[in-house]
Design an enzyme around this catalytic site. Sequence first.
Site, PDB file in Angstrom:
ATOM      1  N   ASP A   1       0.830  -1.203   0.000  1.00  0.00           N
ATOM      2  CA  ASP A   1       0.000   0.000   0.000  1.00  0.00           C
ATOM      3  C   ASP A   1       0.863   1.251   0.000  1.00  0.00           C
ATOM      4  OD1 ASP A   1      -2.507   1.445   0.163  1.00  0.00           O
ATOM      5  OD2 ASP A   1      -1.952   1.926   2.234  1.00  0.00           O
TER       6      ASP A   1
ATOM      7  N   HIS B   1      -1.578   3.890  -1.343  1.00  0.00           N
ATOM      8  CA  HIS B   1      -1.535   4.450   0.015  1.00  0.00           C
ATOM      9  C   HIS B   1      -2.935   4.885   0.460  1.00  0.00           C
ATOM     10  CE1 HIS B   1       1.121   6.717   3.146  1.00  0.00           C
ATOM     11  NE2 HIS B   1       0.075   6.121   3.709  1.00  0.00           N
TER      12      HIS B   1
END
Length: 316
Positions: free
Chosen positions: A255, A279
């Site tokens: 991520d 993210h």
Amino acid sequence: MTTDIWLPLPPDSIEGLPTPEESGFRYLFWDGAQEFPADPADCAFYGVPYLRGPAVAVRPLPGMTSLRVIQTLSAGTDHVVPALGTLHSGVRLCNARGVHEASTAELALTLTLAALRGIPGFVRGQDAEEWRAGFYPALADKSVLIVGYGAIGAAIEERLIPFECARVVRVARSARATAHGEVHALSEMPSLLPEADVVILSTPLTDSTRSLVSSDFLARMKDGALLVNVARGAVVDTDALLAELETGRITAALDVTDPEPLPSGHPLWHAPGVLISPHVGGSTSAFMPRAHRLLRDQLRRFADGGPLAHVVLTTA
């Protein structure tokens, strides 16, 4: 006399803030725009703009000569800490503990399941109208190593429990006992990595964790293991990870990356066995109500002169 409070969310959207009449607070909204909402020298409580990057986060700090509190809306504070040397003593830095645990833990589990069960391949198969049947790894009966056993690490373990993992092993900066069992020290990592089928990173980015996932770390992971990173991109040595992914020996679900955002053309985009999300660990519908609650509660404490919650450090 008024006290300036800079908030990264519109003040009128946050119910229950101490009123200006009772607190003397003057609420000012600043989300990282080029123009400051007022003179930084008058700011006593600084709510750091969320997801605007470190350059924006620290830009007003040198002028904040009356500052008493910095409140981030992120769990990590690595984007602010390097600039604290410009401040006078006694400024408290607080993180957003309680805001991101549920969402980040959800994504850690989502990435783990998606990578193991081959979901990216199924999506590509659907696009190509291909029926990609077969046997795929399950999370059940796997050994999972959680590196970084703070609030987010504990939330990840809570969500792993129903999936019948063979074992969940916890690692933090120092060893300790918890209600769930033993937490191992980072120094024990070399002996723990070869036994883990899944390694989930949820550690803060500090001097001791930067490039923690090195070529040596990766080499100790067992064949076929999955690396999941919901921490910070710089916890992983990207070149070392790319080299290991190219061999096909391990896979990864990320991520966060280093660099971030991951630029177009970067080899990590198309490395074999990697799943990338942009993210979004904390960027969910759960964020706003929890962020509002955090800011409201902290400002009530600040108005009352009581101890603040989630203080990470105080400047010397």
